[in-house]
Design an enzyme around this catalytic site. Sequence first.
Site, PDB file in Angstrom:
ATOM      1  N   ASN A   9      -4.808   5.788  26.539  1.00 22.26           N
ATOM      2  CA  ASN A   9      -5.822   6.691  27.074  1.00 22.26           C
ATOM      3  C   ASN A   9      -6.980   5.830  27.581  1.00 22.26           C
ATOM      4  OD1 ASN A   9      -7.769   8.580  27.597  1.00 22.26           O
ATOM      5  ND2 ASN A   9      -7.992   9.280  25.477  1.00 22.26           N
ATOM      6  N   TRP A  10      -7.017   5.662  28.898  1.00 23.42           N
ATOM      7  CA  TRP A  10      -8.048   4.781  29.484  1.00 23.42           C
ATOM      8  C   TRP A  10      -9.417   5.458  29.573  1.00 23.42           C
ATOM      9  CZ3 TRP A  10      -5.352   1.795  34.146  1.00 23.42           C
ATOM     10  CH2 TRP A  10      -4.451   0.870  33.597  1.00 23.42           C
ATOM     11  N   LYS A  11      -9.469   6.759  29.300  1.00 18.62           N
ATOM     12  CA  LYS A  11     -10.746   7.496  29.347  1.00 18.62           C
ATOM     13  C   LYS A  11     -11.459   7.236  30.682  1.00 18.62           C
ATOM     14  CE  LYS A  11     -10.802   7.419  24.366  1.00 18.62           C
ATOM     15  NZ  LYS A  11     -11.570   7.489  23.129  1.00 18.62           N
ATOM     16  N   HIS A  95      -8.180  16.694  23.920  1.00 21.46           N
ATOM     17  CA  HIS A  95      -8.802  15.509  23.312  1.00 21.46           C
ATOM     18  C   HIS A  95     -10.168  15.896  22.735  1.00 21.46           C
ATOM     19  CE1 HIS A  95     -10.651  11.610  22.800  1.00 21.46           C
ATOM     20  NE2 HIS A  95      -9.438  11.102  22.825  1.00 21.46           N
ATOM     21  N   GLU A  97     -12.930  14.473  22.714  1.00 17.60           N
ATOM     22  CA  GLU A  97     -14.090  14.253  23.587  1.00 17.60           C
ATOM     23  C   GLU A  97     -14.253  15.418  24.568  1.00 17.60           C
ATOM     24  OE1 GLU A  97     -12.985  10.305  24.839  1.00 17.60           O
ATOM     25  OE2 GLU A  97     -13.509   9.546  22.854  1.00 17.60           O
ATOM     26  N   GLU A 169      -5.655  12.870  15.743  1.00 17.61           N
ATOM     27  CA  GLU A 169      -6.782  11.979  16.004  1.00 17.61           C
ATOM     28  C   GLU A 169      -8.016  12.451  15.235  1.00 17.61           C
ATOM     29  OE1 GLU A 169      -6.149   9.674  19.940  1.00 17.61           O
ATOM     30  OE2 GLU A 169      -7.358  11.439  20.312  1.00 17.61           O
ATOM     31  N   GLY A 175     -12.971   5.564  18.443  1.00 19.56           N
ATOM     32  CA  GLY A 175     -13.959   4.673  19.028  1.00 19.56           C
ATOM     33  C   GLY A 175     -14.965   4.138  18.028  1.00 19.56           C
ATOM     34  N   SER A 215      -8.996   4.328  16.785  1.00 18.91           N
ATOM     35  CA  SER A 215      -9.222   2.901  16.502  1.00 18.91           C
ATOM     36  C   SER A 215      -7.932   2.147  16.193  1.00 18.91           C
ATOM     37  CB  SER A 215     -10.242   2.731  15.373  1.00 18.91           C
ATOM     38  OG  SER A 215     -11.499   3.279  15.756  1.00 18.91           O
ATOM     39  N   GLY A 236      -6.940   4.239  22.549  1.00 19.74           N
ATOM     40  CA  GLY A 236      -8.079   4.297  23.467  1.00 19.74           C
ATOM     41  C   GLY A 236      -8.553   2.909  23.829  1.00 19.74           C
ATOM     42  N   GLY A 237      -9.602   2.450  23.159  1.00 17.36           N
ATOM     43  CA  GLY A 237     -10.237   1.170  23.499  1.00 17.36           C
ATOM     44  C   GLY A 237      -9.267   0.014  23.652  1.00 17.36           C
TER      45      GLY A 237
HETATM   46  P1  PGA Z   1      -9.834   4.769  20.286  1.00 13.68           P
HETATM   47  O1  PGA Z   1      -9.564   6.147  21.043  1.00 13.68           O
HETATM   48  O2  PGA Z   1      -8.505   4.078  20.142  1.00 13.68           O
HETATM   49  O3  PGA Z   1     -10.775   4.021  21.171  1.00 13.68           O
HETATM   50  O4  PGA Z   1     -10.427   5.099  18.961  1.00 13.68           O
HETATM   51  C1  PGA Z   1      -8.411   6.911  20.764  1.00 13.68           C
HETATM   52  C2  PGA Z   1      -8.453   8.174  21.577  1.00 13.68           C
HETATM   53  O5  PGA Z   1      -9.539   8.713  21.780  1.00 13.68           O
HETATM   54  O6  PGA Z   1      -7.405   8.678  22.058  1.00 13.68           O
END
Ligand code: PGA
Length: 263
Positions: A9-11, A95, A97, A169, A175, A215, A236-237
């Site tokens: 997930n590159w956001k 998600h 977010e 999640e 994050g 994470s 994500g990150g």
């Molecule tokens: P993260 O994000 O690995 O940066 O914690 C995961 C996600 O939001 O899908």
Amino acid sequence: MRDVIVAANWKMHTTPTDAGELARVIAARTRIAGVARVICPPFVCLAVVRESLAAVDPSVSVGAQTVHHELAGAFTGEISAPMLVGLATWVILGHSERRRDAGETDALIGRKLGRALDAGLRPILCVGERLEEREAGRQEAVVRQQLAGALAGHDPASLRGGGLVIAYEPVWAIGTGRNASGADAARMAAAIRAGLATAGLAEDGESTSVLYGGSVTSVNIGEFLAEPGIDGALVGGASLKPDEMAGIVARAGLTAQGRGLVP
Ligand code: PGA
């Protein structure tokens, strides 16, 4: 046997100028048999990532990060499921977010799910509790409620046929560098499967892949994939770093091997 999946997930990262190259490098460094790899860039990078992957490794899939709940209309700035056909084959839904920033409710996410399935997009439905919900011991009730809300009214056969994937999640782990424990993620995956069974997906929800997200790194991925109930990760990150993705997918390859998914 359930699919082993690593989804990136590159956001809101990368641009059409650099996304193709990043996808190419990640694809080249994660060529591991038995693992379904999915890269989910921002909408404006879908085409360039798709072209890049088609040239270097078409077995890597492309996903979107959300989709609108209507097919078309006066919805400025939005993207509908039919618009994604030919650009993406997967989509992340619900998600945290987007629940937080775009006010997405379970009912709305359920409508998006229907659009995704109708368009042939394989959905990764995200669920997870917030810190205060965990501290109150409500984590299982929260994810069960999120599942029930999003899956309500959907025909179990179409969810199964559409390859529904669930990502657990926990919001407090996204994050933050603070990941759940493997055992904890496994307990939550079991609660999710109980919720899926209630929604009519097989008697025990056993056929649906459940990913962990929050994470995830090449260092902690082993802890999650050591759990038989966890089928991969939504990253994500770390998904923007080819070294990290190489380590994560390599570890997922061992799980795929253990499950007999490698020819
Ligand atoms: P993260 O994000 O690995 O940066 O914690 C995961 C996600 O939001 O899908």
